[in-house]
Design a protein around this motif. Structure first.
Motif, mmCIF file in Angstrom:
data_model
loop_
_atom_site.group_PDB
_atom_site.id
_atom_site.type_symbol
_atom_site.label_atom_id
_atom_site.label_comp_id
_atom_site.label_asym_id
_atom_site.label_seq_id
_atom_site.Cartn_x
_atom_site.Cartn_y
_atom_site.Cartn_z
ATOM 1 N N CYS A 1 0.898 -1.078 -0.014
ATOM 2 C CA CYS A 1 -0.118 0.086 0.046
ATOM 3 C C CYS A 1 0.996 1.262 0.013
ATOM 4 O O CYS A 1 1.755 1.548 0.705
ATOM 5 N N ILE B 1 -2.640 7.474 4.152
ATOM 6 C CA ILE B 1 -3.145 6.607 3.108
ATOM 7 C C ILE B 1 -4.262 7.047 2.312
ATOM 8 O O ILE B 1 -5.213 7.555 3.044
ATOM 9 N N GLU C 1 -7.692 6.397 -2.525
ATOM 10 C CA GLU C 1 -7.995 5.347 -3.607
ATOM 11 C C GLU C 1 -7.082 4.082 -3.134
ATOM 12 O O GLU C 1 -7.129 3.149 -3.926
ATOM 13 N N HIS C 2 -6.209 4.208 -2.135
ATOM 14 C CA HIS C 2 -5.657 3.174 -1.586
ATOM 15 C C HIS C 2 -5.933 2.318 -0.063
ATOM 16 O O HIS C 2 -5.646 1.408 0.134
ATOM 17 N N ALA D 1 -6.846 -1.287 0.750
ATOM 18 C CA ALA D 1 -5.848 -2.447 1.257
ATOM 19 C C ALA D 1 -5.738 -2.624 2.998
ATOM 20 O O ALA D 1 -5.391 -3.500 3.220
#
Length: 175
Positions: free
Chosen positions: A10, A50, A53-54, A57
Motif C-alpha cells: 500500500c 493513506i 484510492e488505496h 488495502a
C-alpha cells in the motif's frame, strides 16, 4: 483504537515529512483519523497518510459515507464545500476552518467552464505534507462540474497563526 492488517502492498505518505513509502502486505496499522476520505494510520514506521484510492488495502476498513456529489451544477459554495473535505492528517479540522485558505479565484473560460485558483498556506513552513494537502484540494476542486482547470498555490504571506482558525475549528480543537 483497532488494529488492521494490510491485504496488499500500500502506497502511503510519511507524516510530517511528506515522503512516499510502501507499506508491505501483512503490515499492521492503527487508524487514527478518517477525515476527508483519506486515512491516517500509525504503524511501526510512524504516522502515515493513506490516500482514499488505496484505503481498500486496509482489511476491515469501510469508508464513511460522504455527502452526495453535486447534481451537475457549479457554484462557489461547491468549491468551498470541496475544500472543507481536505484535512491535514495530523489535525481533525478541515483546511478552510483551520484558516489555511487565503484566496479563491473563479474565472469563466471561453468554453463556459471554470478556471479555479486557490492560495493556501500551512500551519508551519517546511511541512512535508504541504504538497500532498494542496494536491488533495486541487483534485477535489478539479472533480467539480464544469471545472476545466484547478490550481492550488502554497503561499507564506501572511504567516498563519492560530487566531485564523474559525469558531467551528476552535470548537473541534477545544480552544
Amino acid at each position: 483504537m483497532q488494529t488492521h492488517r494490510l491485504s496488499r502492498d500500500c502506497p502511503a505518505t510519511l507524516i510530517p515529512a511528506g515522503q512516499a513509502v510502501i507499506l508491505p502486505a501483512g503490515a499492521e496499522v492503527t487508524i487514527t483519523q478518517t477525515l476527508g476520505g483519506n486515512v491516517t494510520v500509525r504503524s511501526d514506521q510512524g504516522l502515515l497518510r493513506i490516500a482514499r484510492e488505496h484505503a481498500g488495502a486496509i482489511e476491515g476498513y469501510v469508508e464513511e459515507a460522504e455527502a452526495a456529489a453535486a447534481g451537475g451544477t457549479f457554484s462557489e459554495q461547491e468549491v468551498w464545500a470541496a475544500l472543507k473535505t481536505c484535512f491535514d492528517p495530523e489535525i481533525p479540522v478541515n483546511i478552510v476552518d483551520l484558516g489555511l485558505i487565503y484566496d479563491l479565484s473563479i474565472e469563466e473560460t471561453p468554453a463556459h467552464g471554470r478556471a479555479i485558483e486557490v492560495k493556501m498556506t500551512l500551519t508551519a513552513p517546511g511541512c512535508g505534507m504541504g504538497p500532498v494537502i494542496a494536491e488533495d484540494a486541487r483534485q477535489k476542486i478539479a472533480a467539480l462540474p464544469t471545472v476545466e482547470s484547478a490550481k492550488v498555490h502554497i503561499v507564506w504571506d501572511p504567516i498563519w497563526t492560530p487566531q485564523m482558525i474559525s469558531p467551528e475549528g476552535r470548537k473541534v480543537l477545544g480552544l
